[in-house]
Design a protein around this motif. Structure first.
Motif, PDB file in Angstrom:
ATOM      1  N   ARG A   6       0.845  -1.199   0.000  1.00 32.36           N
ATOM      2  CA  ARG A   6       0.000   0.000   0.000  1.00 32.36           C
ATOM      3  C   ARG A   6       0.876   1.244   0.000  1.00 32.36           C
ATOM      4  O   ARG A   6       1.639   1.486   0.942  1.00 32.36           O
ATOM      5  CB  ARG A   6      -0.917  -0.001   1.225  1.00 32.36           C
ATOM      6  N   GLU A  63      -7.193   0.813  -3.318  1.00 29.38           N
ATOM      7  CA  GLU A  63      -7.663   0.754  -1.932  1.00 29.38           C
ATOM      8  C   GLU A  63      -7.563   2.150  -1.376  1.00 29.38           C
ATOM      9  O   GLU A  63      -6.473   2.660  -1.208  1.00 29.38           O
ATOM     10  CB  GLU A  63      -6.819  -0.179  -1.080  1.00 29.38           C
ATOM     11  N   SER A  64      -8.715   2.737  -1.171  1.00 31.41           N
ATOM     12  CA  SER A  64     -10.052   2.358  -1.546  1.00 31.41           C
ATOM     13  C   SER A  64     -10.628   3.402  -2.500  1.00 31.41           C
ATOM     14  O   SER A  64     -10.181   4.538  -2.506  1.00 31.41           O
ATOM     15  CB  SER A  64     -10.951   2.387  -0.302  1.00 31.41           C
ATOM     16  N   TYR A 102     -13.186  -1.624  -1.112  1.00 31.26           N
ATOM     17  CA  TYR A 102     -14.009  -0.581  -0.474  1.00 31.26           C
ATOM     18  C   TYR A 102     -14.515  -1.164   0.824  1.00 31.26           C
ATOM     19  O   TYR A 102     -14.329  -2.353   1.103  1.00 31.26           O
ATOM     20  CB  TYR A 102     -15.199  -0.196  -1.381  1.00 31.26           C
ATOM     21  N   ASN A 103     -15.121  -0.328   1.632  1.00 34.78           N
ATOM     22  CA  ASN A 103     -15.763  -0.880   2.830  1.00 34.78           C
ATOM     23  C   ASN A 103     -17.139  -0.261   2.988  1.00 34.78           C
ATOM     24  O   ASN A 103     -17.459   0.748   2.353  1.00 34.78           O
ATOM     25  CB  ASN A 103     -14.901  -0.639   4.073  1.00 34.78           C
ATOM     26  N   MET A 105     -18.448   0.318   6.229  1.00 32.54           N
ATOM     27  CA  MET A 105     -18.562   0.566   7.671  1.00 32.54           C
ATOM     28  C   MET A 105     -19.163   1.950   7.889  1.00 32.54           C
ATOM     29  O   MET A 105     -18.614   2.941   7.401  1.00 32.54           O
ATOM     30  CB  MET A 105     -17.178   0.538   8.325  1.00 32.54           C
ATOM     31  N   ASP A 109     -14.180   3.909  10.067  1.00 32.94           N
ATOM     32  CA  ASP A 109     -13.464   2.790   9.445  1.00 32.94           C
ATOM     33  C   ASP A 109     -12.752   2.035  10.580  1.00 32.94           C
ATOM     34  O   ASP A 109     -13.325   1.874  11.644  1.00 32.94           O
ATOM     35  CB  ASP A 109     -12.511   3.386   8.391  1.00 32.94           C
ATOM     36  N   TRP A 110     -11.526   1.660  10.429  1.00 36.98           N
ATOM     37  CA  TRP A 110     -10.856   0.829  11.446  1.00 36.98           C
ATOM     38  C   TRP A 110     -10.692   1.587  12.765  1.00 36.98           C
ATOM     39  O   TRP A 110     -10.550   2.811  12.780  1.00 36.98           O
ATOM     40  CB  TRP A 110      -9.531   0.313  10.911  1.00 36.98           C
ATOM     41  N   ILE A 185      -7.318   7.953   5.039  1.00 38.40           N
ATOM     42  CA  ILE A 185      -8.004   7.003   4.167  1.00 38.40           C
ATOM     43  C   ILE A 185      -9.299   7.582   3.614  1.00 38.40           C
ATOM     44  O   ILE A 185     -10.287   6.877   3.440  1.00 38.40           O
ATOM     45  CB  ILE A 185      -8.304   5.684   4.924  1.00 38.40           C
ATOM     46  N   HIS A 240     -14.191  -4.844   2.195  1.00 38.42           N
ATOM     47  CA  HIS A 240     -13.276  -5.083   3.322  1.00 38.42           C
ATOM     48  C   HIS A 240     -14.101  -5.419   4.563  1.00 38.42           C
ATOM     49  O   HIS A 240     -15.123  -4.789   4.802  1.00 38.42           O
ATOM     50  CB  HIS A 240     -12.455  -3.797   3.558  1.00 38.42           C
ATOM     51  N   HIS A 347      -0.318  -3.503   8.031  1.00 40.59           N
ATOM     52  CA  HIS A 347       0.113  -2.955   9.331  1.00 40.59           C
ATOM     53  C   HIS A 347       1.423  -3.544   9.863  1.00 40.59           C
ATOM     54  O   HIS A 347       1.448  -4.652  10.395  1.00 40.59           O
ATOM     55  CB  HIS A 347      -0.958  -3.193  10.402  1.00 40.59           C
ATOM     56  N   TYR A 363       1.399   1.982   8.855  1.00 39.24           N
ATOM     57  CA  TYR A 363       2.045   1.862   7.540  1.00 39.24           C
ATOM     58  C   TYR A 363       3.509   2.302   7.577  1.00 39.24           C
ATOM     59  O   TYR A 363       3.958   3.118   6.780  1.00 39.24           O
ATOM     60  CB  TYR A 363       1.221   2.607   6.481  1.00 39.24           C
TER      61      TYR A 363
HETATM   62  C1  DNO Z   1      -6.630   0.310   7.643  1.00 38.70           C
HETATM   63  C2  DNO Z   1      -7.277  -0.290   6.491  1.00 38.70           C
HETATM   64  C3  DNO Z   1      -8.683   0.195   6.196  1.00 38.70           C
HETATM   65  C4  DNO Z   1      -9.064  -0.248   4.800  1.00 38.70           C
HETATM   66  C5  DNO Z   1     -10.429   0.206   4.370  1.00 38.70           C
HETATM   67  C6  DNO Z   1     -10.792  -0.402   3.053  1.00 38.70           C
HETATM   68  O1  DNO Z   1      -5.467   0.150   7.830  1.00 38.70           O
HETATM   69  O2  DNO Z   1      -7.266  -1.671   6.585  1.00 38.70           O
HETATM   70  O3  DNO Z   1      -8.749   1.560   6.304  1.00 38.70           O
HETATM   71  O4  DNO Z   1      -8.174   0.262   3.880  1.00 38.70           O
HETATM   72  O5  DNO Z   1     -11.370  -0.132   5.308  1.00 38.70           O
HETATM   73  O6  DNO Z   1     -11.876   0.272   2.505  1.00 38.70           O
END
Ligand code: DNO
Length: 387
Positions: A6, A63-64, A102-103, A105, A109-110, A185, A240, A347, A363
């Motif tokens: 990434r 992504e993404s 894509y996600n 959520m 997101d995470w 992101i 995702h 990660h 990252y």
């Molecule tokens: C975080 C990533 C997420 C992922 C998105 C995909 O490190 O895994 O932000 O890129 O959820 O849409």
């Protein structure tokens, strides 16, 4: 499997020539500067594509391409945003980039509560502390009905934390949960936004009355709208999983376990409707048998995120080493069932000076390089075994 990485575009301090040197074969990236919801023009895509090609690499996965909140919550403006999304997909396909992650959520997101959790060996990793997160929910957001989502014992620990947490620690927690992890992101909140907590609360409000059933309907509405374009160009969309894979903040989450994934893949049973097999996200729930999920979904997963988590105590988790027996099994299954998959080390730890380089959380360079080295070794042995 193809080894990808990434990369956050020309502003990323990690350059493409560095990546060539460490054995990366394909690039995972996005046009992060284009605001969520706007069209990715052919020119902008071609420009990025050429930069990658000129470095002797290929743009393997997007992504993404972010799905706007209005599409997720089914707001009236969703059809216009879906049109924009389709236009971006078409432009990507015309340039030749056809795997799109894509996600779905809602709002966030995470989620992590600590981006620099120290380990005994001097490296730092990402950590999710369920009590700190509950504190964020109950004390910072003061979400109505939040207390009902936690155990009495958990709430007692939240109260203990509220007596000792300093204003600086509280500010850092907010920054970690809704700014640092989200901004890079194309998330809803970016560095420099004023009053992120209020902004966040207004986003939560948009989901009042939207449960898992409704969110699933909104996902299918969207998938069916983009399907003709995906099918025409051979685009593979890959959703995702939710990270972490459980319900949070009263929001519905619909990509948490094998049942959810099977539901989505069946709802639109077409090769363009695929899954991003993120072993790390899935592993954060003790209920998920991750290798078993790989057996079930490898053939529908064109994109593989390799990392793993260790659960701690009652529901905390942290990111563990990539050198992990479950990951070996996941890689073996993919090599057997879907060897064309694009994998990336996900990660890495912060180590050997990564800390002060301004990398996006998770990252790092050295941490991910170590992970890629470990994963490459694991892969070489698997390929030898399967000969
Ligand atoms: C975080 C990533 C997420 C992922 C998105 C995909 O490190 O895994 O932000 O890129 O959820 O849409």
């Amino acid at each position: 499997m193809k080894k990808t990485w990434r990369w956050f575009g020309p502003k990323d301090p990690i350059t493409l020539s560095m990546l060539k040197q460490i054995g990366v074969e394909g690039i995972v990236t996005a046009l992060h500067d284009i605001p969520n919801g706007e069209v990715w023009t052919l020119d902008a895509i071609q420009h990025r594509y050429n930069i990658i090609k000129d470095a002797g690499l290929e743009w393997s996965v997007v992504e993404s391409l972010p799905v706007s909140e209005a599409i997720k919550c089914g707001a009236p403006e969703r059809d216009r945003l879906i049109e924009n999304y389709i236009q971006s997909l078409e432009n990507l396909a015309r340039v030749g980039v056809k795997t799109v992650c894509y996600n779905f959520m809602p709002v966030i997101d995470w989620i992590r509560t600590d981006l620099e959790h120290p380990l005994d060996d001097g490296t730092k990793t990402l950590y999710y502390d369920r009590i700190k997160f509950a504190y964020f929910d109950c004390h910072i957001l003061q979400r109505e009905g939040a207390a009902a989502d936690y155990s009495p014992e958990g709430l007692a620990q939240v109260e203990e934390l509220s007596k000792v947490i300093t204003p600086d620690e509280e500010a850092k927690l907010i920054d970690t949960i809704i700014v640092k992890t989200q901004g890079f992101i194309n998330g809803n909140i970016s560095e420099g936004d004023k009053n992120p907590v209020e902004l966040f609360k207004s986003l939560l409000k948009r989901y009042e009355g939207i449960d898992r059933g409704q969110l699933r309907e909104n996902l299918v509405y969207w998938l069916k709208a983009i399907l003709p374009t995906c099918s025409k160009y051979g685009i593979q969309m890959c959703i995702h999983p939710d990270d972490p894979p459980f319900q949070v903040l009263g929001l519905p989450r619909i990509v948490t376990n094998a049942h959810d994934v099977a539901w989505i893949l069946n709802a639109v049973d077409h090769p363009s409707n695929g899954f991003t097999f993120c072993a790390g996200s899935l592993s954060a729930s003790k209920e998920n048998d991750v290798p078993q999920m790989a057996r079930l979904f490898a053939s529908r997963s064109p994109f593989l995120h390799l990392r793993y988590t260790t659960t701690v105590g009652e529901g905390d988790f942290m990111e563990s080493s990539h050198l992990n027996p479950e990951l070996i099994e996941v890689m073996r299954i993919f090599e057997q069932q879907n060897p064309a998959v694009a994998m990336r080390p996900d990660h890495g730890r912060d180590m050997l000076g990564d800390e002060d380089k301004g990398y996006n959380p998770g990252y790092s360079f050295h941490g991910r390089m170590l992970a890629l080295g470990q994963l490459s070794g694991m892969l070489a042995v698997i390929q030898e075994e399967l000969k």
